[in-house]
Design a protein around this motif. Structure first.
Motif, PDB file in Angstrom:
ATOM      1  N   ASN A 100       0.851  -1.183   0.000  1.00  0.00           N
ATOM      2  CA  ASN A 100       0.000   0.000   0.000  1.00  0.00           C
ATOM      3  C   ASN A 100       0.890   1.238   0.000  1.00  0.00           C
ATOM      4  OD1 ASN A 100      -1.824   2.043   0.386  1.00  0.00           O
ATOM      5  ND2 ASN A 100      -2.851   1.110   2.130  1.00  0.00           N
ATOM      6  N   PRO A 101       1.094   1.858  -1.178  1.00  0.00           N
ATOM      7  CA  PRO A 101       2.005   3.006  -1.263  1.00  0.00           C
ATOM      8  C   PRO A 101       1.628   4.180  -0.365  1.00  0.00           C
ATOM      9  CG  PRO A 101       1.310   2.283  -3.445  1.00  0.00           C
ATOM     10  CD  PRO A 101       0.522   1.499  -2.454  1.00  0.00           C
ATOM     11  N   SER A 102       0.376   4.278   0.039  1.00  0.00           N
ATOM     12  CA  SER A 102      -0.028   5.401   0.893  1.00  0.00           C
ATOM     13  C   SER A 102       0.394   5.205   2.347  1.00  0.00           C
ATOM     14  CB  SER A 102      -1.533   5.631   0.798  1.00  0.00           C
ATOM     15  OG  SER A 102      -2.232   4.526   1.338  1.00  0.00           O
ATOM     16  N   ASP A 103       0.996   4.077   2.662  1.00  0.00           N
ATOM     17  CA  ASP A 103       1.461   3.818   4.024  1.00  0.00           C
ATOM     18  C   ASP A 103       2.986   3.835   4.157  1.00  0.00           C
ATOM     19  OD1 ASP A 103      -0.960   3.661   5.304  1.00  0.00           O
ATOM     20  OD2 ASP A 103      -1.127   1.495   5.152  1.00  0.00           O
ATOM     21  N   ILE A 104       3.697   4.358   3.152  1.00  0.00           N
ATOM     22  CA  ILE A 104       5.152   4.385   3.193  1.00  0.00           C
ATOM     23  C   ILE A 104       5.640   5.738   3.703  1.00  0.00           C
ATOM     24  CG2 ILE A 104       7.281   4.213   1.857  1.00  0.00           C
ATOM     25  CD1 ILE A 104       5.784   2.384  -0.064  1.00  0.00           C
ATOM     26  N   PHE A 105       6.509   5.689   4.693  1.00  0.00           N
ATOM     27  CA  PHE A 105       7.140   6.876   5.271  1.00  0.00           C
ATOM     28  C   PHE A 105       8.601   6.863   4.846  1.00  0.00           C
ATOM     29  CE2 PHE A 105       3.491   5.975   7.801  1.00  0.00           C
ATOM     30  CZ  PHE A 105       3.037   7.184   8.287  1.00  0.00           C
ATOM     31  N   ARG A 106       9.128   8.021   4.387  1.00  0.00           N
ATOM     32  CA  ARG A 106      10.504   8.078   3.897  1.00  0.00           C
ATOM     33  C   ARG A 106      11.223   9.310   4.436  1.00  0.00           C
ATOM     34  NH1 ARG A 106      10.804   4.368  -0.135  1.00  0.00           N
ATOM     35  NH2 ARG A 106       8.984   4.004  -1.415  1.00  0.00           N
ATOM     36  N   THR A 107      12.542   9.157   4.564  1.00  0.00           N
ATOM     37  CA  THR A 107      13.356  10.335   4.880  1.00  0.00           C
ATOM     38  C   THR A 107      13.340  11.265   3.674  1.00  0.00           C
ATOM     39  OG1 THR A 107      15.341   9.209   4.097  1.00  0.00           O
ATOM     40  CG2 THR A 107      14.914   9.134   6.476  1.00  0.00           C
ATOM     41  N   ASP A 108      13.655  12.515   3.907  1.00  0.00           N
ATOM     42  CA  ASP A 108      13.804  13.494   2.832  1.00  0.00           C
ATOM     43  C   ASP A 108      14.767  14.565   3.316  1.00  0.00           C
ATOM     44  OD1 ASP A 108      12.295  15.209   4.504  1.00  0.00           O
ATOM     45  OD2 ASP A 108      10.434  14.811   3.426  1.00  0.00           O
ATOM     46  N   SER A 109      14.824  15.682   2.640  1.00  0.00           N
ATOM     47  CA  SER A 109      15.795  16.710   3.023  1.00  0.00           C
ATOM     48  C   SER A 109      15.455  17.385   4.350  1.00  0.00           C
ATOM     49  CB  SER A 109      15.906  17.766   1.925  1.00  0.00           C
ATOM     50  OG  SER A 109      14.654  18.395   1.730  1.00  0.00           O
ATOM     51  N   LEU A 110      14.195  17.304   4.795  1.00  0.00           N
ATOM     52  CA  LEU A 110      13.794  17.908   6.068  1.00  0.00           C
ATOM     53  C   LEU A 110      13.721  16.899   7.204  1.00  0.00           C
ATOM     54  CD1 LEU A 110      10.943  20.250   4.778  1.00  0.00           C
ATOM     55  CD2 LEU A 110      13.325  20.844   5.266  1.00  0.00           C
ATOM     56  N   ARG A 111      13.326  15.679   6.896  1.00  0.00           N
ATOM     57  CA  ARG A 111      13.228  14.605   7.890  1.00  0.00           C
ATOM     58  C   ARG A 111      14.410  13.680   7.642  1.00  0.00           C
ATOM     59  NH1 ARG A 111       8.160  17.228   6.738  1.00  0.00           N
ATOM     60  NH2 ARG A 111       8.809  16.604   4.681  1.00  0.00           N
ATOM     61  N   THR A 112      15.370  13.720   8.553  1.00  0.00           N
ATOM     62  CA  THR A 112      16.644  13.049   8.326  1.00  0.00           C
ATOM     63  C   THR A 112      17.009  12.147   9.505  1.00  0.00           C
ATOM     64  OG1 THR A 112      17.946  14.801   9.349  1.00  0.00           O
ATOM     65  CG2 THR A 112      17.437  15.059   7.009  1.00  0.00           C
ATOM     66  N   GLY A 113      18.167  11.564   9.434  1.00  0.00           N
ATOM     67  CA  GLY A 113      18.683  10.734  10.516  1.00  0.00           C
ATOM     68  C   GLY A 113      20.131  10.386  10.275  1.00  0.00           C
ATOM     69  N   LYS A 114      20.618   9.407  11.025  1.00  0.00           N
ATOM     70  CA  LYS A 114      22.016   8.984  10.899  1.00  0.00           C
ATOM     71  C   LYS A 114      22.123   7.478  11.079  1.00  0.00           C
ATOM     72  CE  LYS A 114      24.366  13.169  12.155  1.00  0.00           C
ATOM     73  NZ  LYS A 114      25.255  13.867  13.008  1.00  0.00           N
ATOM     74  N   LEU A 115      23.046   6.925  10.339  1.00  0.00           N
ATOM     75  CA  LEU A 115      23.442   5.531  10.459  1.00  0.00           C
ATOM     76  C   LEU A 115      24.902   5.535  10.867  1.00  0.00           C
ATOM     77  CD1 LEU A 115      23.392   2.440   9.912  1.00  0.00           C
ATOM     78  CD2 LEU A 115      23.911   3.008   7.522  1.00  0.00           C
ATOM     79  N   THR A 116      25.233   4.840  11.933  1.00  0.00           N
ATOM     80  CA  THR A 116      26.618   4.722  12.380  1.00  0.00           C
ATOM     81  C   THR A 116      27.009   3.251  12.373  1.00  0.00           C
ATOM     82  OG1 THR A 116      26.439   6.680  13.767  1.00  0.00           O
ATOM     83  CG2 THR A 116      28.251   5.174  14.253  1.00  0.00           C
ATOM     84  N   ILE A 117      28.034   2.929  11.612  1.00  0.00           N
ATOM     85  CA  ILE A 117      28.559   1.559  11.570  1.00  0.00           C
ATOM     86  C   ILE A 117      29.755   1.507  12.502  1.00  0.00           C
ATOM     87  CG2 ILE A 117      29.618  -0.209  10.126  1.00  0.00           C
ATOM     88  CD1 ILE A 117      28.027   0.993   7.766  1.00  0.00           C
ATOM     89  N   SER A 118      29.648   0.688  13.538  1.00  0.00           N
ATOM     90  CA  SER A 118      30.721   0.579  14.526  1.00  0.00           C
ATOM     91  C   SER A 118      31.593  -0.655  14.307  1.00  0.00           C
ATOM     92  CB  SER A 118      30.149   0.571  15.942  1.00  0.00           C
ATOM     93  OG  SER A 118      29.191  -0.454  16.076  1.00  0.00           O
ATOM     94  N   ILE A 119      31.026  -1.684  13.675  1.00  0.00           N
ATOM     95  CA  ILE A 119      31.777  -2.908  13.376  1.00  0.00           C
ATOM     96  C   ILE A 119      31.506  -3.283  11.924  1.00  0.00           C
ATOM     97  CG2 ILE A 119      32.005  -5.385  13.838  1.00  0.00           C
ATOM     98  CD1 ILE A 119      31.125  -4.794  16.727  1.00  0.00           C
ATOM     99  N   LEU A 120      32.555  -3.498  11.168  1.00  0.00           N
ATOM    100  CA  LEU A 120      32.445  -4.012   9.806  1.00  0.00           C
ATOM    101  C   LEU A 120      33.546  -5.051   9.636  1.00  0.00           C
ATOM    102  CD1 LEU A 120      31.118  -3.985   7.042  1.00  0.00           C
ATOM    103  CD2 LEU A 120      32.665  -2.134   6.398  1.00  0.00           C
ATOM    104  N   ASP A 121      33.182  -6.297   9.868  1.00  0.00           N
ATOM    105  CA  ASP A 121      34.125  -7.412   9.817  1.00  0.00           C
ATOM    106  C   ASP A 121      33.922  -8.135   8.491  1.00  0.00           C
ATOM    107  OD1 ASP A 121      35.475  -9.833  10.038  1.00  0.00           O
ATOM    108  OD2 ASP A 121      34.863 -10.184  12.111  1.00  0.00           O
TER     109      ASP A 121
END
Length: 158
Positions: A100-121
């Motif tokens: 249902n495409p009307s139920d998808i929430f996405r980041t954009d230029s105003l609503r943002t976040g961060k991903l931090t990778i602490s382990i990459l083995d």
């Protein structure tokens, strides 16, 4: 007197261990608008894929809900990456109802976040880190918050 001191030390140690969070060896969890989100326990309910050195994809399924993020065009390394695009480059999304495409929430230029990778083995194909983001649904004119995200997963390369 020795017994009292031993008893007090035992109580302090036991109470300290009760406050520690015990996670399995591999896990994925976060909060969606303050409510705990943990994927179902199925073979494909937590998937992390790294393609080449420049594409990282994660999806986690719980029933008809899918939470995911992707990083494109940036070398996958330890460190922090913004989640600040819709569908391209670095993005996060939450699909409340599959199909249902009307139920998808996405980041954009105003609503943002961060991903931090602490382990990459790369030898054992294990990745761990934290994440958070806000995601917007234009149809519903609503923003949701994904917070306290953490993961430690095996990843595939295909």
């Amino acid at each position: 007197m020795k017994y009292i001191i031993f008893l007090l030390i035992s109580i302090v140690c036991l109470s300290a261990s009760c406050n520690k969070e015990h996670l399995p060896e591999y896990y994925f969890q976060c909060k969606v608008d303050g409510k705990l989100y943990v994927p179902d326990n199925c073979a494909n309910c937590e998937r992390m894929i790294i393609l080449g050195d420049t594409v990282l994809l994660l999806n986690a399924n719980r029933g008809h809900e899918v939470l995911g993020f992707g990083v494109f065009d940036k070398p996958v390394t330890k460190g922090t990456c913004p989640l600040n695009h819709e569908r391209t480059k670095h993005s996060g999304d939450f699909d409340n109802t599959i199909g249902n495409p009307s139920d998808i929430f996405r980041t954009d230029s105003l609503r943002t976040g961060k991903l931090t990778i602490s382990i990459l083995d790369k030898t054992n194909k294990t990745i761990a880190g934290t994440f958070y983001f806000e995601a917007y649904n234009a149809v519903q004119n609503k923003t949701i918050k994904i917070t306290d995200g953490k993961f430690r997963l095996k990843y595939t390369t295909n």
